[in-house]
Design a protein around this motif. Sequence first.
Motif, PDB file in Angstrom:
ATOM      1  N   ASP A 121       5.725  13.871   4.825  1.00  0.00           N
ATOM      2  CA  ASP A 121       5.473  12.458   5.129  1.00  0.00           C
ATOM      3  C   ASP A 121       4.025  12.237   5.528  1.00  0.00           C
ATOM      4  O   ASP A 121       3.375  11.292   5.064  1.00  0.00           O
ATOM      5  CB  ASP A 121       6.410  12.003   6.254  1.00  0.00           C
ATOM      6  CG  ASP A 121       6.067  10.619   6.761  1.00  0.00           C
ATOM      7  OD1 ASP A 121       6.228   9.651   5.991  1.00  0.00           O
ATOM      8  OD2 ASP A 121       5.625  10.507   7.921  1.00  0.00           O
ATOM      9  N   ARG A 122       3.479  13.114   6.377  1.00  0.00           N
ATOM     10  CA  ARG A 122       2.082  12.980   6.810  1.00  0.00           C
ATOM     11  C   ARG A 122       1.126  13.236   5.643  1.00  0.00           C
ATOM     12  O   ARG A 122       0.076  12.588   5.545  1.00  0.00           O
ATOM     13  CB  ARG A 122       1.782  13.962   7.953  1.00  0.00           C
ATOM     14  CG  ARG A 122       2.468  13.654   9.279  1.00  0.00           C
ATOM     15  CD  ARG A 122       2.060  12.293   9.838  1.00  0.00           C
ATOM     16  NE  ARG A 122       2.861  11.213   9.268  1.00  0.00           N
ATOM     17  CZ  ARG A 122       2.449   9.965   9.152  1.00  0.00           C
ATOM     18  NH1 ARG A 122       1.234   9.634   9.539  1.00  0.00           N
ATOM     19  NH2 ARG A 122       3.225   9.039   8.641  1.00  0.00           N
ATOM     20  N   ILE A 124       1.637  12.593   2.413  1.00  0.00           N
ATOM     21  CA  ILE A 124       1.615  11.400   1.553  1.00  0.00           C
ATOM     22  C   ILE A 124       0.896  10.250   2.243  1.00  0.00           C
ATOM     23  O   ILE A 124       0.138   9.507   1.614  1.00  0.00           O
ATOM     24  CB  ILE A 124       3.057  10.994   1.166  1.00  0.00           C
ATOM     25  CG1 ILE A 124       3.713  12.114   0.360  1.00  0.00           C
ATOM     26  CG2 ILE A 124       3.056   9.689   0.377  1.00  0.00           C
ATOM     27  CD1 ILE A 124       5.168  11.867   0.035  1.00  0.00           C
ATOM     28  N   ALA A 125       1.094  10.101   3.564  1.00  0.00           N
ATOM     29  CA  ALA A 125       0.460   9.009   4.305  1.00  0.00           C
ATOM     30  C   ALA A 125      -1.053   9.132   4.298  1.00  0.00           C
ATOM     31  O   ALA A 125      -1.772   8.128   4.196  1.00  0.00           O
ATOM     32  CB  ALA A 125       0.976   8.990   5.741  1.00  0.00           C
ATOM     33  N   LYS A 128      -2.244  10.035   0.014  1.00  0.00           N
ATOM     34  CA  LYS A 128      -1.904   9.006  -0.973  1.00  0.00           C
ATOM     35  C   LYS A 128      -1.529   7.705  -0.249  1.00  0.00           C
ATOM     36  O   LYS A 128      -0.409   7.205  -0.410  1.00  0.00           O
ATOM     37  CB  LYS A 128      -0.748   9.476  -1.860  1.00  0.00           C
ATOM     38  CG  LYS A 128      -1.033  10.759  -2.633  1.00  0.00           C
ATOM     39  CD  LYS A 128       0.134  11.157  -3.504  1.00  0.00           C
ATOM     40  CE  LYS A 128      -0.142  12.449  -4.242  1.00  0.00           C
ATOM     41  NZ  LYS A 128      -1.259  12.348  -5.202  1.00  0.00           N
ATOM     42  N   PRO A 129      -2.467   7.151   0.522  1.00  0.00           N
ATOM     43  CA  PRO A 129      -2.144   5.983   1.353  1.00  0.00           C
ATOM     44  C   PRO A 129      -1.751   4.742   0.563  1.00  0.00           C
ATOM     45  O   PRO A 129      -0.906   3.960   1.020  1.00  0.00           O
ATOM     46  CB  PRO A 129      -3.435   5.748   2.140  1.00  0.00           C
ATOM     47  CG  PRO A 129      -4.512   6.380   1.308  1.00  0.00           C
ATOM     48  CD  PRO A 129      -3.875   7.557   0.659  1.00  0.00           C
ATOM     49  N   TYR A 132       1.899   5.158  -0.444  1.00  0.00           N
ATOM     50  CA  TYR A 132       2.775   5.657   0.612  1.00  0.00           C
ATOM     51  C   TYR A 132       4.070   4.845   0.737  1.00  0.00           C
ATOM     52  O   TYR A 132       5.167   5.406   0.758  1.00  0.00           O
ATOM     53  CB  TYR A 132       2.033   5.649   1.947  1.00  0.00           C
ATOM     54  CG  TYR A 132       2.878   6.100   3.118  1.00  0.00           C
ATOM     55  CD1 TYR A 132       3.300   7.413   3.227  1.00  0.00           C
ATOM     56  CD2 TYR A 132       3.245   5.204   4.125  1.00  0.00           C
ATOM     57  CE1 TYR A 132       4.079   7.832   4.291  1.00  0.00           C
ATOM     58  CE2 TYR A 132       4.013   5.608   5.198  1.00  0.00           C
ATOM     59  CZ  TYR A 132       4.429   6.931   5.279  1.00  0.00           C
ATOM     60  OH  TYR A 132       5.204   7.333   6.339  1.00  0.00           O
TER      61      TYR A 132
END
Length: 312
Positions: A121-122, A124-125, A128-129, A132
């Motif tokens: 999760d972190r 992708i955040a 790839k904001p 996300y």
Amino acid sequence: MERANESSLMSFILLGFSDNPHLESALFVLVLFFYILTLVGNFAIIIISYVDPLLHTPMYFFLSNLSLLDLCFTTSLAPQTLVNLRGPEKTITYGGCVVQLYISLALGSTECILLAVMALDRYIAVCKPLHYVAIMNPQLCQQLASLSWLSGLSNSLIHATFTLQLPLCGNHRLNHFICEVPALLKLACVDTTVNELVLFVVSILFLLIPPALILISYGFISQAVLRIKSAEARHKAFSTCSSHLTVVIIFYGTIIYMYLQPGNSYAQDQGKFISLFYTMVTPTLNPIIYTLRNKDMKVALKTLLSKKLCSL
């Protein structure tokens, strides 16, 4: 059938720290203290994440799952540990030991996978904001959380059942304060090579592969954070990621030592304190780390407390 009847009537003597009564008194106070903190801290995270609409994000969804895990994990072990530390009676029924083994193993295995999911999760955040929200949609989050819980449950059903099939031949003095796989293997009166091999394979799957993937993801995260031009955004990214990384190091570091330690008596005695740390202390540290290093959580907590005070 005869062996099953014998097991059903047997109780285990949890030796724990019984060779040092003064230490037991101090440990009773410490375990009770950390258990209360675990209940308060993790309940607070679950309630805040549910009440505050701003925290209805994938990160806090997984954090709520982690808090629920820690609550259940500690509750499956702490009450029995307190009873054994407090009085002269150091026993646990065979049925109680079986239940404790299945539940604690399932929850511990689930946390191993869930921490890897939180690292994803972190990743992708941060990396790839723009995608996300589309990638980490509610459906995927629920599927990842379900995968974590089912993985832990499956490991417990297979591994604990395999361990409990071993004949004990009347051995019932467990050199531990909880029912745990390494301690139970030492009671068996047959060759446990196959069981130890299974334990080794499980350790690789749940204790080595997830942290390896987490470290790789944080390598990419670090590169992405360093490319962020805004100092404030860079600090926020480092703050949220460092909280998770701290929890990962504490959890995996202690539990890897416990399950991959050598079998000599010194390591076994030392292992009791390591087990005490990851079963009683680590679940307390998680909410402290996430609230103290997370600005959003601190703001939400202050807002909730201020509303409660105003309503009085």
